[in-house]
Design an enzyme around this catalytic site. Structure first.
Site, PDB file in Angstrom:
ATOM      1  N   SER A  55      36.123  84.781  46.312  1.00 15.12           N
ATOM      2  CA  SER A  55      37.143  84.995  47.311  1.00 15.12           C
ATOM      3  C   SER A  55      37.562  86.457  47.491  1.00 15.12           C
ATOM      4  CB  SER A  55      38.382  84.165  46.965  1.00 15.12           C
ATOM      5  OG  SER A  55      38.938  84.592  45.733  1.00 15.12           O
ATOM      6  N   SER A  86      35.359  84.827  41.549  1.00 15.69           N
ATOM      7  CA  SER A  86      35.734  85.550  42.764  1.00 15.69           C
ATOM      8  C   SER A  86      35.695  87.068  42.698  1.00 15.69           C
ATOM      9  CB  SER A  86      37.124  85.119  43.212  1.00 15.69           C
ATOM     10  OG  SER A  86      37.041  83.902  43.881  1.00 15.69           O
ATOM     11  N   LYS A 131      43.521  93.373  46.523  1.00 13.51           N
ATOM     12  CA  LYS A 131      43.365  92.046  47.135  1.00 13.51           C
ATOM     13  C   LYS A 131      44.723  91.489  47.519  1.00 13.51           C
ATOM     14  CE  LYS A 131      41.235  87.530  46.106  1.00 13.51           C
ATOM     15  NZ  LYS A 131      40.526  86.747  45.057  1.00 13.51           N
TER      16      LYS A 131
HETATM   17  N1  GLN Z   1      34.527  80.016  44.348  1.00 15.53           N
HETATM   18  C1  GLN Z   1      35.457  79.500  43.393  1.00 15.53           C
HETATM   19  C2  GLN Z   1      36.450  78.600  44.077  1.00 15.53           C
HETATM   20  O1  GLN Z   1      36.333  78.410  45.223  1.00 15.53           O
HETATM   21  C3  GLN Z   1      36.127  80.604  42.670  1.00 15.53           C
HETATM   22  C4  GLN Z   1      37.305  81.158  43.352  1.00 15.53           C
HETATM   23  C5  GLN Z   1      37.994  82.204  42.549  1.00 15.53           C
HETATM   24  O2  GLN Z   1      37.461  82.710  41.552  1.00 15.53           O
HETATM   25  N2  GLN Z   1      39.193  82.550  42.943  1.00 15.53           N
HETATM   26  O3  GLN Z   1      37.353  78.092  43.472  1.00 15.53           O
END
Ligand code: GLN
Length: 477
Positions: free
Chosen positions: A154, A178, A79
């Site tokens: 994400s 994410s 990532k």
């Molecule tokens: N969807 C969550 C957010 O927008 C989690 C994001 C993540 O785990 N990086 O913060």
């Protein structure tokens, strides 16, 4: 060489039997990934030189008769919030569009030391903020299972790469879901280890008390092997735990008889969808394997989304202060004064979601509101962690949904950030408590969309989590 069907074990076997070399595999994997990428936009860039150098090192070890490492020759996607020396790391942001880090994240260093071959860096929501990958400055990722739908976020690029077969395993990051949510949307395995299990050194900070690096893979065993390689104490991250890392893959004994599983009442009451039915079936399968299933209660669940979006934005507002146009790549070109330069750089560099979170986080930390919001959220976080602690006095693992729904259409929720935040309800609690949790595929909806089942266990008990997921996975094949 059928790249999408490879596993860590089959690669190792082929290399040792001299069916093909790591260099041949890397060359073919790169060619395949570059050819497939236009379908999903999963990768932001490839790193062929680095991949081929890593593969050559594996071939040399094999030629010398040495152990080529636990990830020998395995194509890995990383990532793009995880730094790689000499390879651009953008965090999905315009601000870092040309940033080339001078060092490697510890997880990256370890996976290469174990023979892993990094093929490229994957797309993600800007600074890992989002649940659909639509917040990337470099365009969204398409779900390989259903190209008109999001891959989740994400870590959408990492999940899509593994699902598409262009990488055997991938690194993602999880702050509020994410890794698990995109894994569930794309039909792959996604693991969030205990907070402190894997060093965060070189993981671009979003919300430091919640950030984790975690593996994505097509099989539970591959995810377990990757976790073992990257886990363990690292002097560069003072929050990494000095706790021995077990051989997770060796513990997969296909026997989960007698394990006590808890089903959280608060998670299942609103889940009357197809996803809920599939989780229900998953639980019955685990019961069939000899697990004892009982209902448990996690009473503070209702406050989790609010708690998470206060703490995560507070930490993000502080962590993102460093992108000021002075130290990193992007600087706005038309400013008269220093203050204007900061303002314009941040105004032009950050996307809408990052700005929203910086404002929210600054607000909840401001004098006068700190006690009302931030401090209160910290107390609620302690209650949420306490709920899990109590539950684990009665059960060995908790089984839960990952997301209220499967992959949604691209564009469907972009204009409604609150709806997007609310969809994180089942994943953020594990991060707030710092416990290990993972998503394992548990079937598809009538429309063919993958659904993931979540398994959560006690701090540092990834072994039980992997054993359950592996025993379950075996029933699905
Ligand atoms: N969807 C969550 C957010 O927008 C989690 C994001 C993540 O785990 N990086 O913060």
């Amino acid at each position: 060489m059928d790249i999408p069907s490879l596993t860590i074990d089959t690669i190792r076997e082929s290399l040792l039997a001299r069916r093909w070399s790591a260099t041949e595999l890397a060359t073919e994997a790169l060619r395949f990934a570059e050819a497939e990428n236009p379908k999903t936009n999963a990768y932001l860039h490839f790193c062929p030189e680095r991949a081929l150098a890593a593969a050559r090192a594996v071939d040399e070890r094999i030629a010398r008769g040495e152990d080529p490492g636990a990830l020998a020759g395995v194509p890995v996607a990383v990532k793009d919030v995880i730094v790689t020396r000499g390879v651009r790391t953008t965090c999905g942001s315009r601000l870092l569009a040309n940033y080339v880090p001078p060092y490697d994240a510890t997880a990256v260093e370890r996976l290469e030391a174990a023979g892993g071959v990094i093929v490229g860096k994957t797309n993600c929501d800007e600074f890992a903020m989002g649940s659909s990958n639509e917040n990337s400055a470099f365009g969204p990722v398409r779900n390989p299972v259903a190209p008109d739908r999001v891959p989740g976020g994400s870590s959408g690029g990492s999940a899509a790469a593994v699902a598409q077969g262009t990488a055997v395993v991938a690194l993602g990051s999880d702050t509020g879901g994410s890794v698990r949510q995109p894994a569930s949307f794309c039909g792959v395995v996604g693991v969030t280890p205990t907070y402190g299990r894997v060093s965060r050194y070189g993981l671009t900070a979003f919300a430091s008390s919640l950030d984790h690096i975690g593996p994505l893979a097509r099989t539970v065993k591959d995810s377990a092997t990757l976790l073992r390689v990257i886990a363990g104490r690292d002097p560069c991250d003072s929050t990494s735990a000095p706790i021995a890392v077990p051989d997770y893959a060796a513990a997969l004994d296909h026997n989960v008889k007698g394990l006590k599983l808890g089903l959280p009442r608060e998670y299942l009451k609103d889940l009357t969808s197809e996803s809920g039915d599939l989780i229900g079936r998953g639980v019955e399968t685990l019961r069939g394997l000899g697990c004892e299933v009982r209902e448990i209660s996690l009473p503070s669940t209702d406050y989790a989304v609010a708690c998470y979006y206060i703490i995560a934005t507070a930490e993000a507002s502080s962590n993102l202060a460093r992108y000021d146009g002075v130290r990193y790549t992007f600087r706005s070109g038309h400013s008269e004064t220093l203050a204007d330069m900061y303002r314009n750089t941040r105004g032009e560099g950050f996307g809408a979601e990052c700005k929203r979170r910086i404002m929210l986080g600054t607000y909840v930390l401001s004098a006068g509101y700190y006690d009302a919001y931030y401090l209160k959220a910290q107390k609620v976080r302690a209650l949420i962690a306490g709920d899990f602690r109590k539950a684990f006095e009665q059960v060995d693992a908790i089984v839960a949904p990952v997301s209220p729904f499967p992959a949604f259409k691209l564009g469907e929720k972009v204009d409604d950030p609150l709806a997007m935040y609310l969809s994180d309800i089942y994943t953020i609690t594990g991060d707030l408590a710092g416990i290990p949790c993972m998503s394992v595929p548990c079937g598809r909806t009538a429309g063919g969309l993958p659904v993931g089942m979540q398994i959560l266990t006690r701090h540092f008990d990834e072994t039980t989590m992997f054993r359950l997921a592996d025993a379950y996975e075996l029933t699905q094949n």
